[in-house]
Design an enzyme around this catalytic site. Structure first.
Site, PDB file in Angstrom:
ATOM      1  N   HIS A 115      -4.549  -9.199   2.898  1.00  0.00           N
ATOM      2  CA  HIS A 115      -6.004  -9.175   2.960  1.00  0.00           C
ATOM      3  C   HIS A 115      -6.504 -10.107   4.056  1.00  0.00           C
ATOM      4  O   HIS A 115      -6.018 -11.240   4.183  1.00  0.00           O
ATOM      5  CB  HIS A 115      -6.614  -9.619   1.629  1.00  0.00           C
ATOM      6  CG  HIS A 115      -6.566  -8.565   0.572  1.00  0.00           C
ATOM      7  ND1 HIS A 115      -6.753  -8.830  -0.762  1.00  0.00           N
ATOM      8  CD2 HIS A 115      -6.361  -7.214   0.653  1.00  0.00           C
ATOM      9  CE1 HIS A 115      -6.660  -7.708  -1.462  1.00  0.00           C
ATOM     10  NE2 HIS A 115      -6.418  -6.718  -0.627  1.00  0.00           N
ATOM     11  N   ARG A 173       0.850  -1.188   0.000  1.00  0.00           N
ATOM     12  CA  ARG A 173       0.000   0.000   0.000  1.00  0.00           C
ATOM     13  C   ARG A 173       0.890   1.243   0.000  1.00  0.00           C
ATOM     14  O   ARG A 173       2.063   1.176   0.360  1.00  0.00           O
ATOM     15  CB  ARG A 173      -0.903   0.012   1.230  1.00  0.00           C
ATOM     16  CG  ARG A 173      -1.846  -1.187   1.337  1.00  0.00           C
ATOM     17  CD  ARG A 173      -2.642  -1.154   2.626  1.00  0.00           C
ATOM     18  NE  ARG A 173      -3.591  -2.271   2.710  1.00  0.00           N
ATOM     19  CZ  ARG A 173      -3.322  -3.448   3.248  1.00  0.00           C
ATOM     20  NH1 ARG A 173      -2.110  -3.662   3.760  1.00  0.00           N
ATOM     21  NH2 ARG A 173      -4.224  -4.409   3.299  1.00  0.00           N
ATOM     22  N   TYR A 207      -9.770  -9.537  -7.967  1.00  0.00           N
ATOM     23  CA  TYR A 207      -8.821  -9.470  -9.084  1.00  0.00           C
ATOM     24  C   TYR A 207      -9.090 -10.524 -10.148  1.00  0.00           C
ATOM     25  O   TYR A 207      -8.584 -10.415 -11.268  1.00  0.00           O
ATOM     26  CB  TYR A 207      -7.389  -9.578  -8.556  1.00  0.00           C
ATOM     27  CG  TYR A 207      -7.022  -8.403  -7.692  1.00  0.00           C
ATOM     28  CD1 TYR A 207      -6.858  -7.139  -8.250  1.00  0.00           C
ATOM     29  CD2 TYR A 207      -6.899  -8.528  -6.315  1.00  0.00           C
ATOM     30  CE1 TYR A 207      -6.553  -6.041  -7.458  1.00  0.00           C
ATOM     31  CE2 TYR A 207      -6.597  -7.438  -5.516  1.00  0.00           C
ATOM     32  CZ  TYR A 207      -6.430  -6.199  -6.094  1.00  0.00           C
ATOM     33  OH  TYR A 207      -6.145  -5.114  -5.309  1.00  0.00           O
ATOM     34  N   ARG A 217      -0.396  -1.630  -6.908  1.00  0.00           N
ATOM     35  CA  ARG A 217      -0.802  -2.759  -6.055  1.00  0.00           C
ATOM     36  C   ARG A 217      -1.808  -3.637  -6.803  1.00  0.00           C
ATOM     37  O   ARG A 217      -1.709  -4.867  -6.778  1.00  0.00           O
ATOM     38  CB  ARG A 217      -1.401  -2.221  -4.762  1.00  0.00           C
ATOM     39  CG  ARG A 217      -1.959  -3.269  -3.792  1.00  0.00           C
ATOM     40  CD  ARG A 217      -2.382  -2.573  -2.501  1.00  0.00           C
ATOM     41  NE  ARG A 217      -3.220  -3.387  -1.631  1.00  0.00           N
ATOM     42  CZ  ARG A 217      -2.752  -4.247  -0.729  1.00  0.00           C
ATOM     43  NH1 ARG A 217      -1.444  -4.431  -0.605  1.00  0.00           N
ATOM     44  NH2 ARG A 217      -3.560  -4.930   0.049  1.00  0.00           N
ATOM     45  N   LYS A 264      -1.925  -2.531   7.604  1.00  0.00           N
ATOM     46  CA  LYS A 264      -3.345  -2.319   7.853  1.00  0.00           C
ATOM     47  C   LYS A 264      -3.894  -3.434   8.731  1.00  0.00           C
ATOM     48  O   LYS A 264      -3.589  -4.604   8.532  1.00  0.00           O
ATOM     49  CB  LYS A 264      -4.100  -2.275   6.518  1.00  0.00           C
ATOM     50  CG  LYS A 264      -5.554  -1.874   6.659  1.00  0.00           C
ATOM     51  CD  LYS A 264      -6.206  -1.724   5.303  1.00  0.00           C
ATOM     52  CE  LYS A 264      -7.653  -1.298   5.432  1.00  0.00           C
ATOM     53  NZ  LYS A 264      -8.307  -1.144   4.097  1.00  0.00           N
ATOM     54  N   HIS A 285      -1.758   2.958  -5.532  1.00  0.00           N
ATOM     55  CA  HIS A 285      -2.592   1.771  -5.345  1.00  0.00           C
ATOM     56  C   HIS A 285      -2.820   1.036  -6.664  1.00  0.00           C
ATOM     57  O   HIS A 285      -3.090  -0.165  -6.668  1.00  0.00           O
ATOM     58  CB  HIS A 285      -3.930   2.165  -4.718  1.00  0.00           C
ATOM     59  CG  HIS A 285      -4.445   1.165  -3.726  1.00  0.00           C
ATOM     60  ND1 HIS A 285      -3.854   0.981  -2.492  1.00  0.00           N
ATOM     61  CD2 HIS A 285      -5.464   0.277  -3.799  1.00  0.00           C
ATOM     62  CE1 HIS A 285      -4.512   0.036  -1.843  1.00  0.00           C
ATOM     63  NE2 HIS A 285      -5.481  -0.417  -2.620  1.00  0.00           N
TER      64      HIS A 285
END
Length: 291
Positions: A259, A137, A268, A236, A162, A233
């Site tokens: 994630h 990120r 994706y 990413r 995160k 991003h």
């Protein structure tokens, strides 16, 4: 609401957030949204009624507030009512709306190559390469430390990403060479002074900010003739999509991206063009069946 009236509530709200180890960014957002609610009421937020909450949410919708902003507001007020005021009845009045799921902008490998080639200097090339090669990120790219680079295991440590989780991402030989070249240049210019921890030093002892990173990406995109709306991003998204197109297990991609849920990574699969293109239509199977 006056500063004098809000001060005790704000102090208690800050204490409640501090106890729960919420991030500085969350502190800022929660305080801002609670103040906005109080300004709408024209009185102290602890005097709010269920009808006030309903009117406020209706007002946010009427002025065209985005779904994302409205949901952040609801989360902030829910915390304020439930934790700070102990008013569970008001917290239950808050409505969160499912945000439309949009497909991310993804560059082709050829476009990424042009973007990296368009970097104006060694630092910019290193930043863009790190973002694409690891799927980090924007905040994670800028805040990497020199000690995060593990050359022996060919890994990069991401500390407290995160969700306050640590993880490792891959360090490719090509990326290592690019980062080493950047370190050599930065050291020669005096930017890597003893005690300076950041891989990409910024101003006044801080690391390069997310705002600066986005500017670097947009500058390179312009020079590369890429008209798509891109940011850090985007790289990413490219990292995840291109790995998926190379048939990398989606669970491995999930771990690399950090994630929590596989459903987030599964997005994706909807933009992995080469993978979609390899699927045979049932119509083609039908035509192969004996008549």
């Amino acid at each position: 609401m006056t500063d004098k009236a809000i001060s005790p509530l704000r102090r208690r709200l800050i204490e409640d957030m501090t106890i729960r180890r919420l991030s500085p960014k969350t502190h800022y957002q929660y305080i801002r949204h609670v103040k906005k609610f109080a300004d709408f009421l024209g009185r102290s937020a602890d005097k709010a009624t269920a009808e006030d909450v309903h009117r406020y949410q209706l007002w946010l919708a009427s002025i065209g507030t985005s779904v994302g902003t409205a949901n952040v507001s609801a989360t902030a007020l829910r915390f304020f009512f439930k934790i700070t005021l102990k008013r569970h009845d008001l917290a239950e009045e808050l409505i969160s709306t499912r945000e439309p799921r949009r497909l991310p902008v993804v560059l082709s490998p050829e476009e990424v190559g042009r973007l990296l080639a368009a970097a104006t200097n060694t630092k910019h090339r290193a930043i863009l390469s790190l973002a694409y090669a690891t799927g980090l990120r924007a905040s994670e790219v800028g805040s990497r430390k020199l000690t995060d680079i593990d050359r022996d295991r060919m890994l990069i440590r991401v500390e407290q990403g995160k969700g306050k989780k640590d993880r490792y991402v891959i360090l490719s030989p090509i990326l290592l060479a690019i980062l080493h070249e950047w370190w050599r240049v930065a050291r020669k210019k005096g930017w890597m002074s003893p005690g300076q921890p950041w891989l990409f030093p910024g101003y006044r002892g801080q690391h390069t900010s997310a705002r600066q990173l986005h500017r670097i990406v947009r500058l390179a995109a312009g020079r590369a003739g890429i008209t798509k709306r891109v940011g850090v991003h985007t790289l990413r998204h490219c990292f995840a999509t291109h790995l998926l197109e190379q048939k990398t297990d989606i669970r491995i991609i999930q771990v690399l991206l950090g994630h929590k849920k596989l459903d987030t990574t599964a997005l994706y699969t909807r933009v992995a063009i080469s993978t979609i293109g390899q699927v045979t239509s049932p119509l083609d199977f039908l035509r192969k069946m004996p008549g």
